[in-house]
Design a protein around this motif. Structure first.
Motif, mmCIF file in Angstrom:
data_model
loop_
_atom_site.group_PDB
_atom_site.id
_atom_site.type_symbol
_atom_site.label_atom_id
_atom_site.label_comp_id
_atom_site.label_asym_id
_atom_site.label_seq_id
_atom_site.Cartn_x
_atom_site.Cartn_y
_atom_site.Cartn_z
ATOM 1 N N TRP A 147 1.130 -1.090 0.291
ATOM 2 C CA TRP A 147 0.057 -0.035 -0.359
ATOM 3 C C TRP A 147 0.756 1.295 -0.102
ATOM 4 O O TRP A 147 0.618 2.435 -0.628
ATOM 5 C CB TRP A 147 -0.506 -0.414 1.581
ATOM 6 N N SER A 197 -4.883 -1.838 -8.658
ATOM 7 C CA SER A 197 -4.175 -0.026 -7.995
ATOM 8 C C SER A 197 -5.414 0.500 -6.684
ATOM 9 O O SER A 197 -5.762 -0.839 -6.165
ATOM 10 C CB SER A 197 -5.162 0.189 -9.080
ATOM 11 N N GLY A 198 -4.389 0.602 -5.394
ATOM 12 C CA GLY A 198 -5.143 1.257 -5.268
ATOM 13 C C GLY A 198 -6.040 2.738 -4.626
ATOM 14 O O GLY A 198 -5.586 3.504 -4.963
ATOM 15 N N ASN A 213 -5.940 5.509 -1.720
ATOM 16 C CA ASN A 213 -5.471 6.004 -0.206
ATOM 17 C C ASN A 213 -7.086 6.221 0.375
ATOM 18 O O ASN A 213 -6.901 6.431 1.434
ATOM 19 C CB ASN A 213 -4.372 7.248 -0.369
ATOM 20 N N ASN A 227 -9.580 3.871 1.241
ATOM 21 C CA ASN A 227 -9.166 2.316 0.865
ATOM 22 C C ASN A 227 -9.675 0.555 0.758
ATOM 23 O O ASN A 227 -10.299 0.646 0.899
ATOM 24 C CB ASN A 227 -9.484 2.158 2.962
ATOM 25 N N THR A 228 -9.755 1.301 -1.227
ATOM 26 C CA THR A 228 -10.556 1.024 -1.870
ATOM 27 C C THR A 228 -9.279 -0.126 -2.517
ATOM 28 O O THR A 228 -7.995 1.005 -2.790
ATOM 29 C CB THR A 228 -11.273 1.228 -3.025
ATOM 30 N N MET A 229 -9.325 -1.211 -3.204
ATOM 31 C CA MET A 229 -8.746 -1.514 -3.385
ATOM 32 C C MET A 229 -9.491 -2.488 -4.559
ATOM 33 O O MET A 229 -9.602 -2.682 -4.716
ATOM 34 C CB MET A 229 -7.217 -2.674 -3.130
ATOM 35 N N CYS A 237 -10.254 -10.509 -1.738
ATOM 36 C CA CYS A 237 -9.194 -9.770 -1.055
ATOM 37 C C CYS A 237 -8.870 -10.371 0.434
ATOM 38 O O CYS A 237 -9.900 -10.622 0.831
ATOM 39 C CB CYS A 237 -10.259 -8.434 -1.001
#
Length: 126
Positions: A55, A73-74, A76, A79-81, A98
């Motif tokens: 992260w 992809s992330g 910030n 807080n989502t991937m 996940c």
């Protein structure tokens, strides 16, 4: 305690695309080390590594079977991937999970991840 919720699964034809999302809560990812991963499990098979992202650095690693087709992809801010899956094949059919571990290091070993979502089904028709 980290909670993970996946969404975005469904039925798609061979060659199609899907985007999976994992929303994480209960942990401040920007303040503490964390790696998030995607795993999948097909009926009668063991859970296998798909890919993961560290992260803090944003660096990602992928299984050979999905390299060049899937992108992690992330985000910030929430807080989502995400897992963008392109050029899907019938062998990609599985429940996708996940997972999170409190370390910056990426690993492909499922036992290294202490937190898991409930999964989302992806079915690719021939």
């Amino acid at each position: 305690q980290v909670q993970l919720v996946e969404s975005g699964g469904g039925l798609v034809q061979t060659g199609g695309s899907l985007r999976l999302t994992c929303v994480a809560s209960g942990y401040t990812f920007t303040n503490y080390p964390v790696a998030l991963g995607w795993f999948r499990q097909a009926p009668g098979k063991e859970r296998e590594f798909v890919g993961a992202i560290s992260w803090s650095s944003g660096s990602a690693s992928y299984a050979e079977s999905v390299k060049g087709r899937f992108i992690i992809s992330g985000d910030n801010t929430n807080n989502t991937m995400s897992l963008q899956m392109n050029s899907l094949k019938p062998e990609d059919t599985a429940v996708y999970y996940c997972a999170a571990r409190k370390s910056r290091l990426i690993t492909s070993t499922a036992q290294s991840y202490g937190y898991w979502g409930l999964g989302t089904q992806v079915t690719v028709s021939a």
